[in-house]
Structure formats: structure tokens, C-alpha cells
Design an enzyme around this catalytic site. Structure first.
Site, PDB file in Angstrom:
ATOM      1  CG  HIS C 208      -1.914 -31.903 -17.293  1.00  0.00           C
ATOM      2  ND1 HIS C 208      -0.615 -32.114 -16.891  1.00  0.00           N
ATOM      3  CD2 HIS C 208      -1.825 -31.124 -18.397  1.00  0.00           C
ATOM      4  CE1 HIS C 208       0.208 -31.508 -17.728  1.00  0.00           C
ATOM      5  NE2 HIS C 208      -0.501 -30.899 -18.656  1.00  0.00           N
ATOM      6  CG  ASN C 290       6.125 -28.346 -20.751  1.00  0.00           C
ATOM      7  OD1 ASN C 290       6.991 -28.723 -19.969  1.00  0.00           O
ATOM      8  ND2 ASN C 290       4.878 -28.760 -20.691  1.00  0.00           N
ATOM      9  NE  ARG C 292       7.843 -30.833 -24.718  1.00  0.00           N
ATOM     10  CZ  ARG C 292       7.679 -31.019 -23.417  1.00  0.00           C
ATOM     11  NH1 ARG C 292       8.611 -30.638 -22.563  1.00  0.00           N
ATOM     12  NH2 ARG C 292       6.587 -31.591 -22.950  1.00  0.00           N
ATOM     13  NE  ARG C 338       0.905 -37.898 -25.996  1.00  0.00           N
ATOM     14  CZ  ARG C 338       1.890 -37.310 -25.330  1.00  0.00           C
ATOM     15  NH1 ARG C 338       3.007 -37.981 -25.073  1.00  0.00           N
ATOM     16  NH2 ARG C 338       1.760 -36.064 -24.914  1.00  0.00           N
TER      17      ARG C 338
END
Lengths: 150, 449, 449, 150
Positions: C208, C290, C292, C338
Site C-alpha cells: 500500500h 481519499n 481528507r 500509531r
């Protein structure tokens, strides 16, 4: 220990007294206060933050059978290597159980090739030797425990 | 490369060095005084040893205990940080004599550059622009009068062994010269056990601009640009930035060239800082050379992307510098605010228990601190508790980020210089850029916190 | 420029936007649910308004309350952050209709690019390489069988309105196709109230890789390079980095060119992300766009020095981009971990009171969080509590810094993904670089935390 | 408020009760607990951290002369602008002191051009109107106080 914590502890002691409890423990973030009293003895306070000395990391001496208020701990005045005898092929200065006189050499702490002789500050008996021979010790590290004799 | 490094320091710089070592896969030994037993820097090291009581003369400055701790733990190098033993030539020399690597220059460099008169003479020999002044210590009053009239009043009397503004007098007229020399000598004798003094020209609006250098033992040296440290109170820096608002590419190149001349003149190695006085006509003079890592080194790291502590360690282990001057690129602007545990109005130290300590974060913000909530700030040591470093695309962006972060920085239980830093950063003269070392005194004279 | 921006979000991204606004001199309004009344993000804003109870359907997703809060406080723009209303075309449209600036693309962009089938058709028209698959939704089983045999097995059945892995089936043989389509339709109907499905080629070891773009309304657009987000568990990203270990300058240029083709095809504006599948032969296909700001935007900020939130705000206010493609320079390497309030073994959310929260700091470390010690992590919201972002001279340096910082990160009272992040970062395959999205499942299958 | 703090507070109440005090205040970092009791009334607890509602930032109603356990606060169900009357040239729906019936409109909160009529949930008397006319109110903000009447 700051005054706020001192006050907390006093408060908790009071609660302990009023409620006739044996133990209270309070923890909030890094601050933990534990108060314990065994029936009939005096109150015993432990606070795990804000400790005043670097020595708490050392294991406490196994001298529970003695009245600890009478025992003297001999601490290292320097950083160095602990030796029980002046050279490897010689007997140790003292053994546990030995009687020693004030000024008698108990051990040496070698620092930068300099031999620091550690002497007894009182007449007494060597109750415990706390450090293995030829091991590094830090400043203030307890080396041995003396029971002063009259 | 070293396997284990002992850090002969405390607080934020000790943690800074421990972090660099961890990232390099090098084990660390922290040494600490009794009151620092629970300090974060000591807990973050792989090993730790108590080296004495709170009094730093008996612990952090205790050379036998520091070296003994290094020997016992099997450390193969010592990083001195700044302050304490960092510019102690004797300590560096003992390290050399027992085969322990001192992470810094050689003891000869420390000794030579720490002696202002000798350092000046060496630089003069190599044609390096030094502060206009007497060549060496003053012999007598006649000598002083002659030099002063050549320089033109006002002049400054400075102690050879001095620093931080001690043993320093400004003299406006010949009539005051004798008295000033005598009182400077008394202060120098008391403070530094050496009463030699010299004369320097006095500049009314000087700027403190310093060049960071890095040199290896294979003859490679680079400069990493300048830091402007003109925001000072009594020679104590409070705000530092890079680049300087008054240094353009051409001036940076010139000053960098001179800084590298200094490196070459003494065959310097490791990290060092050449401090310049930059006057209003863009003329500059070497004031002194610091043979240690500086408190304010992060602003250089932020704009160059080079980790100065790691470079110090690599160079000390004999590895050649991995870049040349042409590889050094500066990106954006960085500013550092020193957060001291001091009353922001009286500058009286404010030790005590920190009941709250929320550090700012987010884009462009770096905080170097070894403090945590519930920690105690001890009265025995330097009052610096944190360095707030902001980086932005340009100076305005970096200032905006620093201001935002200062507003987020929440410290309770002790007083800090944060309110003063806010005042400095929103001052119109400071924002315009290029103020002199007189700025802070003027601001303090008229401020309302 | 806007005078006041309402932030229709919570947690770290709300604080991130508030910080950017403060640095730009723009006032902020935080809106919050009842349980967030004391949250740091709400306290850091200039103004704040409660917009509903804990349930986000009644607060953070409550369009009338959000818009009413903007109207009452006199905000002239709304930043939606990510999640919640960020990709809600209806919300963007209402904003437009009441003259409130939605900081993002137009509602048409959100609607078009949010519909995977329509978005794909548009890209195909413009010759953009999309995922090999059916052109539009499947009409019937015959259609599916025909397309699948053209693509070659294995293939994937995907829901048009799906996301996050829901409504998705991998099919290895024609015999399984009908059943997979039926079950995907059921899931899609339940989850997204639309049961249209389509087919895509299945790649066994996909990476990805996504390209960040920025476009203004004056026809200028740039790409800011890629982020590698292959470390995922059930389509939830855990670690992101820039640059990608498998993208070289040539490939970056190619992918960037395609990303800008997408921008041009739909006349896109503001920040956006073109997500690519990169296969083992360095072939890449647009998966989706995306509309955003992304959770992982900081890694791009760290390597480019560009503040994406500030650029979003500038572009939304009509200011042209201040740079062109040739001005974009990438420096060093950045990695984001994260930190979620989740059990690192079961991934079950771990809400509760955070009794200790010490964030790491120092060189090359950025932490984006809106959490403080004694705060409560609420079960109602996303479990992301902090983003640890490391920057270094190269990938090894960035990884070393991230590992060091993970070791310093102390969270007590709740479980977090920190132990899992440590495991990922010290994994030899990950360290070598270039793993596929299967990496984490494999690691989890064989791990010992 | 977490269970630990709840317990803390209970402890403090016990101390308060036992010692017959009027007030205890404890602050530790972000956590502050204050407990107050006026002679002869029930214990009143305020904790400024970890509050469960956004409404504590509003000034408490000045209704100390009423038995507060009997009073009902009417909170705004939406974010919007508070109006005491349907239009500027019309009398307010209610005034302080008015008797109101269940279902009677007390005020409106306008949100996105939509007028939300706020009705009384009980028969009673309007003790206090807490918000100025034409001011923005947030979700859950107390608008007025009703004393229910039998």
C-alpha cells in the site's frame, strides 16, 4: 518528600488511627503511599516517590534478628572495587562474627589504583559483609554491618 | 565504535546523550549524585552508579569517582556533556593517561582554547580576526593606558581566566582605568585563582553569533552554520536561533571560513564552537572557542538534520566525518527557548517539587528535558530544566510555533522563565530580528510581565 | 484569510488543527461531546461548545449542531479533520449552501471520489491505471464469471460502498464465485445500505503506497511524494513511513505524475491522497482517492518541511499554493507509529483512566496526542490516542529513533499497541524494508509479545 | 470521575463526618477534590477533574433559597440561539415567577433557521431564566429553572 505528601501521610495515619486499621495504600500516578501498622507496634510509613537517597536500590541487610536501631552500616566513601583482603593470597581483614576495634581496617575500596582502607568507627562485632570480594561499589553503598559493643 | 559510554553529567544533556547512544546501539552508564537517584536520566541508562552527595564538587566534579565508575562498569569512553568536567583540561588529560576516550577534543585543545590570552595569541599568529585588544595580559598601568588609547574608549577589562561576565569592567575614560583594573583583578583572584587581566575594545551594540564546527582526526572539518545567541542576561543565553536574522549567505560563508581557519590553526577535532562578536557594520571578531557541545546545539541539528551528539561519538571513535562542506544544507529556521526554574522577574532560582509538567508537542516542536511531573528541581544544580526547540519553514513560522508551544507548556509547583520567553518572542524588535546583546536588559527595564 | 475556524473533530487531530490555527493567528472553536468537556483539545481552543452526548451519532456527526455552533460563534470555516464528517458529501454540500467554507475539496469531489465505481470510471476515461477489475458493478453471475476469467483467478469481490475490509471476499475458483458475491452483498446491504458489488484482480503480496497531493483553485497542484502504509491489520494502518523503501526517484516521479493526473481529471482542490497498490513488479494501480487529511500526514510533513494543515487552510481560503513541484524537496526519512488504546494481542479496545502518560522527546521525535495523565480514554471513539513520529537522516536512523522513543513511551492504566510497535520495528523483514500488507498477519501468527 | 477518585471522596466524607468539619480541600496535580458541608445540611461534593458533563462551566443557578433537590433545570436539547419570544416585537413566552403548565412553551432555541420550542415538562413555577435573549447556547446548557408544583 514534600510537605504536601507529608500532610497526606499524616492524614492517612489519622484515618488509620481512627478506624483502627492495619494498612492503607493510596496510589495516584507516580505517587504511592502505603501506611501499615501491626497490632501493638508503632506506625511504619513507606513512600515510594521522592526518595532522598540512592541507596534504596541495594538489598536490605539480612539482619532482621538484630535490633536494627543498634546496628551500624559501613558505607563506601568512594566509587571503586571492594576487596576483603590487601592481596588475593592473603586472609581477609575480617570475617562475619569477628570482633573489631575502632580504627581497625575492615576492607579496602580501590579507586584509580588508590587503596582506600575502610576502618571501623566503633568497637563491635561484624554482623554481615554485604558485598562480594572484587566487586565494584558505588558511593554510599553499604559494605558491612557492625553491631557496636560497649 | 564504543561498546559502552559513561555520561559524566546530569539532567537534559545526560538524557540527550543516552538517547543518542541508544539509537547507535551503544550501552550507557549514568553517574548520579544521591539526590538524583530517581532522576529520569539515571533510570534511562543501561547501568547507573552513585558517585557522591548532592554537592557537585563531591559528585559530578569528583574526577576519581567518575573515572572509577567508568573503570568498574567497563565503559570505553566518557561523554562530559556541557558544564561540570566538559572543559576541564586536567580531566581530559587523566582520561587520556588511563586510556579512556574523552569524547571531545584533546586535553591540549581544552587547555589552549580555555586560556583566552594564549588562544588569542595563537589566532593572531594565524591571521584570524580576534577582538581588538591588548596582546596578552596587561603588564602595568602604563601598558594599559597605551593600549586603551590605541583601541579608543570605551574599552573592557577582562580576566584571562574569567567567564560568564565575572571579572569584567567597562571603562569610558582613562581616569577610570586604574581602578577598574584593580577591582577586576580582585574578582578574578577570588573567582578563578588567577588575577591576570587584559583589555578589549568595547562595542556598544554587539551581536553574539557563533559557528558550529565538526572536525575528525583525519583532517576533515566542516562548519554547520551559525547560531545567533544575542538574547542574553548577564552573559547567560536565553533564546538562540539558526540562522541568524543578520547573517546572509555571503557572511555565513566568510564566518564559516574563519571558523575553519581556527580549526586548522590548532588542528582541532570533535565538535566545537567559535564565538564571534558581530558589530553593526557586519565586521566580526573571534571572542573565544568553546571546546564542548553547547546547550543550544539543537537549533543547528534542526536546520542541518545532523545529530551533533552522534557525530561527536563517531569522530571520537576515529570514524571519519561522513560528509563534506558541500553536503551541508540548511533547511528552514529554528529557535530554542531555555526554560529555567527561576523567577521570571527576579531570576532567583526556584527549586521545588514540580506538581504539573505538560510539555508541548506537534509539528515542528522538539522538547529536550529530563524532568517529569512529581520530580524535584534541586537547588544544587543549574536551573535549566527544559529546552523548547521550534523549527519552521522560515523565521516567522518558527517563532509562531515556539509561541504556540510556550502557551501549551504547563509547569506548576515551581517558577520558570516561560512568561519571560513569551514576552521576548512577542516583542516587536525581537520579531523584526537582529537585536544586540543589550536587548534583554532593555526589555527587562521596561517590561510588564 | 479566515478569522475563526471551527474544528468538527476531537482528540489528536482536533489539537493538531488548533495548533496550526494558533500559529497562523486564526481563532478556533472546539466542539465536543459531554464526555470530552475537559479534554485537552477542547481546553486549547479559543472557544468551545458542547454539541451533544457521548454517542458520536448525536454529537460529532450531528450536522445541525455542528453548523449551528459555527453560526453562533461566527466561524467562517470548518475543518473536519479525518473520520466523522470529513468525507460526508452531504455535510460538505450543506456547508456550501449556507456559505460556510468546508476546509477540503468541494462536495462534488467528495461524492464522486467516495463512490468507488464512479471514481473508477472517471479515471479510466482519463487513462489512469486503476485496479484491474469489472467496469462498474456486476450485473449478474454470468457477467461476474466472464470478468473473473479475463482477470484470472484469484479475484476479489468488493462492495461499491464498502471500506475497511467490509463487504470483501477473495475467490480462488469459479465455483466459489456465486456464493462469495451473495455473502458480500448481504454484508454490504447491512453495512452500507447498498448491495452493489464489483470484481478486482487479487494480488498476493500487495504494497500500500499512497501519494499526497495538494491543489489550489487556481489550477496549481503538486505531489509531496509517497507514504508506505503496508503495515496493516484488517485494513487498519499501524505503521507508515516516507519515503517507501521500495520507491526510488524514478518510480516516485511516475506515481506522482499519475496522482497529478487524477487531480487534473476531476479538477481536484485542497489536500488529497491517491492510494496505490504497488505489486512485486513495480506496477501500480490507483485503488482509491481519499478526500481528507490522513492520519499519517505527519510523515510527509517531516520529510518535506511543509505543514499540510496550514496548506489546507490557505488553499481553502483561496490563497494560491506558494510553491511548485520543483520546490518540493525530501530530506531524510520519517516513520509513524500509531499508538492505540487496545490490547496489543487481541486488539480489543482498552478504555479507562490513564494513570501515567510520559511521552518521549528529544532529537527527531514528534508526538501528536491530545491525551494527558489522569485523562480518560472513552469507549465511544476511535482508539488512536497518540502518534509517534520519528525523523532521521535515513531509514535506519529513523527506525533507531522510533525504537528509542517507543522504549521511553510510558503509558499506564490502559493497554496500548506500544509492545506491538516495538515488535514490528525490530522485525528483521520489516527492517530490511519493502514488506507487503501480509506482513503483520504473518508476524501476529508467529509472535511472542 | 473514576472509581479511585470516588473512593477518595468517600474517604474524605468519612473524615469530614468523623471530625465534624465544614470543608476539606485536596489538590494533587490536576486532581482537586473539595468537600464542604455547612452545619446541618447534607454533604456537597465538588470535583473539578474528570467531570462527566459540559455544563459545569455555566454559573450555577442562584436558587440557594430553594430546596434544590425539588428544582428542575430545563437544558437545551440542541445548539442554537436562545429566544424568549417568537419574534422581537412580541412578549416573552414566560417571565420569572410565572406559573406554567406541562407542555407550555418556555422559550425557543433556533438552530439552522429551525425553531425548536422548549416546553415545560411539569406543572410549576419559573424560578429563574438563566440565559439572556438572543444568545447562543450549547447542547445541555441550562436555560431555566422550574419549581414543580403539585
Amino acid at each position: 518528600m514534600n510537605s504536601e505528601e507529608r500532610k497526606d501521610i499524616q492524614d492517612l495515619i489519622d484515618v488509620l488511627d481512627e478506624q483502627n486499621l492495619n494498612e492503607i495504600e493510596v496510589q495516584r500516578g507516580d505517587v504511592r503511599i502505603r501506611i501499615r501498622r501491626e497490632s501493638g507496634t508503632t506506625t511504619n510509613v513507606q513512600a515510594s516517590s521522592a526518595m532522598e537517597s540512592g541507596q534504596t536500590s541495594h538489598p536490605a541487610a539480612d539482619v532482621a534478628d538484630k535490633d536494627s536501631s543498634r546496628l551500624l552500616t559501613v558505607a563506601s566513601p568512594v566509587v571503586g572495587t571492594f576487596y576483603r583482603s590487601p592481596s588475593p593470597d592473603v586472609e581477609p581483614y575480617v570475617e562475619e562474627g569477628d570482633l573489631v576495634s575502632r580504627g581497625q581496617v575492615l576492607c579496602i575500596v580501590e579507586a584509580m589504583k588508590l587503596m582506600n582502607e575502610i576502618e571501623a568507627e566503633v568497637d563491635g562485632r561484624v554482623v554481615k559483609i554485604l558485598v562480594e570480594n572484587a566487586v565494584g561499589v558505588e558511593y554510599g553503598q553499604p559494605l558491612c554491618v557492625i553491631e557496636p559493643l560497649p | 565504535m564504543f561498546k559502552k559510554i559513561l555520561i559524566a553529567n546530569r539532567g537534559e544533556i545526560a538524557l540527550r546523550i543516552i538517547r543518542a547512544c541508544r539509537e547507535m546501539g551503544i550501552k550507557t552508564v549514568a553517574v548520579f549524585s544521591e539526590v538524583d537517584a530517581q532522576a529520569l536520566f539515571a533510570r534511562q541508562a543501561d547501568e547507573r552508579m552513585c558517585i557522591g552527595p548532592a554537592d557537585s564538587a563531591l559528585s559530578y566534579l569528583n574526577i576519581p569517582n567518575v573515572l572509577s565508575a567508568a573503570e568498574i562498569t567497563g565503559a570505553d569512553a566518557i561523554h562530559p556533556g556541557y558544564g561540570f568536567l566538559a572543559e576541564n583540561a586536567h580531566f581530559a588529560e587523566i582520561c587520556e593517561s588511563v586510556g579512556m576516550t574523552f569524547i571531545g577534543p584533546t586535553s591540549e585543545h581544552v587547555a589552549l582554547l580555555g586560556d583566552k590570552v594564549k588562544a588569542r595569541a595563537t589566532m593572531l599568529q594565524h591571521g584570524i580576526p580576534v577582538m581588538p585588544g591588548s596582546d596578552g595580559e596587561l603588564q602595568n598601568l602604563d601598558h594599559a593606558v597605551r593600549v586603551a588609547s590605541e583601541l579608543g574608549y570605551p574599552v573592557m577589562v577582562k580576566a584571562s581566566a574569567g567567564g560568564g561576565g565575572r571579572g569584567l569592567r567597562v571603562v569610558s575614560r582613562e581616569a577610570e582605568l586604574g581602578k577598574a583594573i584593580l577591582s577586576a583583578q580582585v574578582e578574578a583572584r577570588t573567582g578563578f585563582a588567577h588575577d591576570g587581566v587584559y583589555l578589549e575594545k568595547f562595542f556598544p551594540e554587539p551581536r553574539h553569533v557563533e559557528i558550529q564546527v565538526l572536525a575528525d582526526e583525519h583532517g576533515h572539518a566542516v562548519h554547520l552554520g551559525e547560531r545567533d545567541c544575542s538574547i542574553q542576561r548577564r552573559y547567560q543565553k536565553l533564546v538562540e536561533e539558526s540562522p541568524s536574522p543578520v547573517v546572509d549567505d555571503a557572511l555565513r560563508k566568510e564566518m564559516g571560513k574563519v571558523a575553519l581557519q581556527v580549526v586548522k590553526a590548532v588542528n582541532y577535532r570533535n565538535a566545537g564552537t567559535v564565538e564571534f562578536l558581530l558589530d553593526q557594520n557586519r565586521k566580526f571578531y573571534v571572542m573565544e572557542v568553546n571546546t564542548r557541545i553547547q546547550v543550544e546545539h539543537p537549533v543547528t541539528e534542526m536546520v542541518t538534520g545532523i545529530d551533533l551528539i552522534k557525530e561527536q561519538i563517531r569522530v571520537a571513535s576515529g570514524i571519519p566525518l561522513g560528509f563534506r562542506q558541500k553536503d551541508i544544507q540548511w533547511q528552514g529556521h529554528s529557535i530554542e527557548c531555555r526554560i529555567n526554574a527561576e523567577c521570571p522577574e527576579t531570576f532567583v532560582p526556584s527549586p521545588g517539587v514540580v506538581s504539573r509538567f505538560r510539555v508541548p508537542g506537534g509539528a515542528g516542536i522538539r522538547v529536550d528535558t529530563a524532568l517529569e511531573a512529581t520530580d524535584q528541581v534541586h537547588p544544587h544544580y543549574d536551573s535549566l530544566i527544559a529546552k523548547l526547540i521550534a523549527h519552521g519553514q522560515d523565521r516567522a513560522d518558527a517563532l509562531a510555533r515556539a509561541q504556540r508551544a510556550l502557551d501549551e507548556f504547563a509547569v506548576e509547583g515551581i517558577k520558570t522563565t516561560i512568561p519571560l520567553q513569551r514576552l521576548i518572542l512577542r516583542d516587536p524588535d525581537f520579531q523584526k530580528g537582529g537585536v544586540s546583546t543589550n536587548f534583554l536588559d532593555r526589555l527587562l527595564a521596561g517590561r510588564m510581565l
